[in-house]
Scaffold this motif. Structure first.
Motif, PDB file in Angstrom:
ATOM      1  N   ASN A 170      42.205  37.912  44.136  1.00 41.93           N
ATOM      2  CA  ASN A 170      43.314  38.519  43.430  1.00 41.93           C
ATOM      3  C   ASN A 170      44.247  37.435  42.927  1.00 41.93           C
ATOM      4  N   ASP A 209      48.792  42.333  38.097  1.00 45.07           N
ATOM      5  CA  ASP A 209      47.722  41.942  39.021  1.00 45.07           C
ATOM      6  C   ASP A 209      46.397  41.822  38.298  1.00 45.07           C
ATOM      7  N   SER A 239      47.610  36.736  39.699  1.00 39.65           N
ATOM      8  CA  SER A 239      48.562  37.464  38.870  1.00 39.65           C
ATOM      9  C   SER A 239      48.598  36.879  37.473  1.00 39.65           C
TER      10      SER A 239
END
Lengths: 289, 486
Positions: free
Chosen positions: B478, B461, B480
């Motif tokens: 957010n 993350d 990845s």
């Protein structure tokens, strides 16, 4: 057709004489609007034959009054599309490649054009994301066999590597086993040495023997520190990136049989604008120097 | 000849139920001019709505440098919608959904309260048809003169009248279409462009289409649009309840109807003298005395006509009046109109309106002026660099909704040994400052590399934080980070 005209007793309309299970078909005329529409289309089609290309002949076809052809229209549209970018094209050709980045408009033009030119011409070998494959370099990373500056990339695309272009560059990885330059044992040892440069786990004796073999046979191209030499397109053997594969079997095979992949020369196949666009696109992928 | 204060009109309601065949040529309706309170109200509403429609695009609104100074503008080219203070981006079109809900529920509410008030007074079809009939009356005279003219053989004078009428109708059509296109471009510039033949083809096409529809709908089809084409009457039928106001003929007071001579007694008969004035003025071609009908747009012109007649024969007004379904069987002419405005149905509609309105107002007031999107490259998923670390590429899009240049600091966090840089100006630009011009989106390529040893799994993350350097406004997205199988 039957001669005796029969009329339906309820509607008073003439019948067609056809009868199914006691039900007779009425001979109702076509609606007037329908007929007129059909006549209009017939007249229209005759006019169409005259004006537009229509009838196939033995070796040719009727051209029509206006000489229309969809291929001609396509060619015009393609020319117009190229023409629409004439300013950007002129700028891209006249500018130093390394300076294009400072001109947002031209740079953007180059990246967009390069992206589609890459998809058409390069993705077959280098992959649609330029990620490469064994024997086909990944163009996203920071490892360059022949140099990763815009000018070096431009040269590579234009002249190719081991191509049929007279300005092409050639760097041969000899076939040390096939040409009887080294023995099998020596190749095994040198492979261990090469592996030891980036990972551990080889026997120290083999590595020591391999190093000797390396210094005599390989250092002239790959360098004494094994970091490669771009003049020969000799890869860096100490980093994490392997062109053909980094396991021992592949390395042994590479040393035994040699390697000589070809990058085609694009000069003559694509115009200079397209080659420049591809250059800047490849350079922008993240590894450009 | 019956001696009466009111002349009996020879008229037949075109849209009477018994008259209908399934397929029939339209019979032309020639409505007579009405005079009265409702007619006056209709003139006022016509003036107000037409003024709003024609004038709105010409209202100026200073938004500063680089932004259009038109108060209401749908700017397709720059993908913005301007409405006075409000300025919407394409991703905020959901406000339109809110507006549509408000429009629909408002219509429900008005219908529940006042019946088909929308149809009778403010529907564009009604307004423009009314305008077209006004032009027709001005040129060809009122009902009787028009009927006579229709029957008369073609002559120079008839031709002149007809040509003039259609020319003015077309002119109104052109002005209508003309006003429409001004909502989509800078009005003064477009006006000049339209006349110098330099406007876009779509502008001329829009004007032509709206000219045609205005002319055909307002001049030629009129009530047929409402009866056969429009879905609202059917939907509104479901909104009208027993207590909704609607144009009502009070049968209990009016029947039995019949001609009435001056001085005759009103004993044992109804107040309707069967003068047919209500039918003559009806633009929908119905007889309101048949009861509430689908065609009735509740324009109330029959109320005006009937009140006029009642005045002449000294009877109380209101034989035809706005009343509820519940009230129409009450034959007492003196009774006061009783309307219950607050009912469960109206409360429900009002609550929905308030709710949707509140949501819209809240989101509008709390609208962010910074929007960040982080899109990870998927091809290739990740790249191994020569030092063995793994690199991912991202495209960061930063939306600056203000009209001034803003600078943003971008920071990536989430893993030890993480390095991040932009590839924008030079090969590696570690400054991580993005400058976004006013009212636009900047898209920058962001690279993140993490040493392979620091990656715990094949997906890690990451947080991309964008901070406005001046105001401190922050947006964290957010995302990845993909690496090889561990």
């Amino acid at each position: 057709m039957s001669d005796n005209i029969e009329k339906d007793e309820f509607s008073g309309t003439q019948t067609t004489g056809h009868e199914w299970d006691g039900i007779k078909e009425l001979d109702t005329p076509m609606p007037r609007w329908w007929l007129w529409t059909m006549y209009a289309t017939i007249i229209w089609s005759i006019g169409y034959w005259v004006v537009m290309p229509a009838w196939p002949l033995v070796t040719d076809y009727t051209k029509g009054m206006f000489g229309y052809s969809s291929r001609g229209v396509l060619e015009q549209e393609l020319a117009a599309a190229v023409d629409a970018h004439s300013v950007d094209r002129a700028a891209l050709v006249t500018m130093e490649l390394s300076n294009v980045k400072s001109d947002p408009q031209t740079y953007q033009f180059a990246l967009s054009g390069g992206k589609s030119a890459f998809a058409v011409n390069c993705s077959q070998c280098h992959g649609s994301g330029a990620q490469g494959a064994a024997g086909f370099p990944n163009l996203n990373d920071d490892d360059w066999l022949w140099g990763g500056s815009v000018d070096q990339i431009y040269e590579t695309i234009k002249y190719g590597i081991r191509s049929d272009h007279e300005d092409t560059r050639v760097g041969d990885m000899p076939a040390f086993l096939d040409d009887e330059l080294l023995e099998k044992d020596q190749i095994n040892d040198v492979a261990d040495y090469v592996l030891s440069l980036s990972q551990s786990g080889q026997s120290a004796e083999a590595v020591a023997r391999g190093k000797e073999v390396y210094m005599e046979n390989c250092a002239s191209c790959h360098g004494e520190n094994a970091k490669g030499l771009r003049e020969f397109g000799a890869p860096n053997l100490t980093d994490a990136i392997w062109f053909y594969g980094g396991d021992k079997a592949t390395i042994v095979r590479t040393i035994s049989k040699g390697r000589a992949n070809v990058m085609p020369a694009w000069e003559g196949r694509l115009d200079d604008v397209t080659i420049r666009q591809m250059t800047l696109f490849v350079h922008s992928l993240g590894g450009g120097e | 000849m019956v001696e009466s204060a009111v002349e009996n009109v020879d008229v037949r309601p075109v849209n009477k139920k018994e008259n209908r065949a399934l397929f029939e040529r339209r019979e032309k309706i020639q409505p007579k001019k009405a005079r009265g309170d409702f007619r006056r109200l209709k003139w006022i509403i016509m003036a107000v709505t037409l003024t709003i429609y024609y004038v709105t695009p010409w209202i100026r609104w200073d938004r500063g440098e680089g932004a259009p100074d038109q108060a209401v503008l749908v700017d397709f080219a720059r993908e913005r919608f301007y409405f006075f203070l409000i300025e919407l981006w394409p991703q905020e079109v959901y406000y339109i959904t809110g507006l549509l809900i408000i429009a629909a529920v408002s219509l429900f509410l008005v219908t529940a309260l006042f019946g088909r008030a929308w149809c009778g007074y403010s529907c564009p079809q009604t307004v423009w048809t009314d305008l077209f009939i006004f032009v027709e009356r001005l040129i060809e005279g009122d009902r009787n003169a028009r009927l006579k003219l229709d029957k008369a053989p073609m002559s120079m004078s008839k031709l002149t009248k007809r040509v003039t009428k259609h020319a003015i109708w077309l002119l109104i059509g052109v002005l209508t279409g003309g006003a429409w296109v001004f909502y989509f471009a800078d009005a003064p510039t477009l006006l000049v462009d339209l006349f110098t033949l330099e406007a876009a083809v779509i502008a001329y096409a829009s004007v032509a289409t709206l000219t045609a529809t205005t002319y055909v709908f307002g001049g030629l089809m009129r009530e047929q649009v409402c009866t056969y084409m429009c879905p609202w009457p059917r939907i509104q039928g479901a909104m009208v309840g027993d207590e909704s106001l609607t144009v009502t003929y009070h049968g209990a007071r009016g029947e039995p109807r019949g001609p009435h001579k001056k001085g005759q007694s009103w004993e044992n008969r109804g107040h309707c003298i069967d003068c047919n004035q209500c039918v003559a003025v009806c633009p929908m071609g119905i007889d309101i005395r048949d009861g509430l009908q689908m065609e009735c747009i509740t324009c109330a012109l029959c109320i005006d006509a009937c009140n006029d007649v009642m005045d002449k024969i000294d009877l109380p007004r209101g034989l035809i009046s706005y009343d509820t379904y519940a009230g129409q069987f009450d034959g007492n002419p003196e009774k006061k109109l009783k309307v219950r405005l607050i009912r469960p149905r109206t409360i429900a509609y009002g609550a929905i309106l308030a709710f949707v309105g509140a949501i819209m107002l809240f989101t509008l007031l709390n609208r962010s002026i910074l929007d960040v999107n982080v899109i990870r490259d998927r091809n290739p998923l990740f790249v191994t660099l020569s030092d063995g670390s793994i690199r991912n590429g991202y495209t960061v899009k930063i939306l600056n909704k203000l009209h001034e240049v803003r600078k943003y600091h971008v920071e990536v966090t989430g893993s030890a040994g993480l390095q991040s840089w932009f590839q924008k100006e030079g090969p590696k630009d570690h400054t991580m400052i993005v400058t976004v011009p006013g009212d636009s989106v900047s898209s920058v390529k962001l690279f993140v590399s993490i040493p392979a040893a620091n990656l715990k799994s094949k997906s890690t993350d990451l947080d991309v934080t964008v901070v406005d350097r001046e105001t401190g406004e922050t947006d964290t997205q957010n995302t990845s980070f993909k690496g090889p199988e561990k």
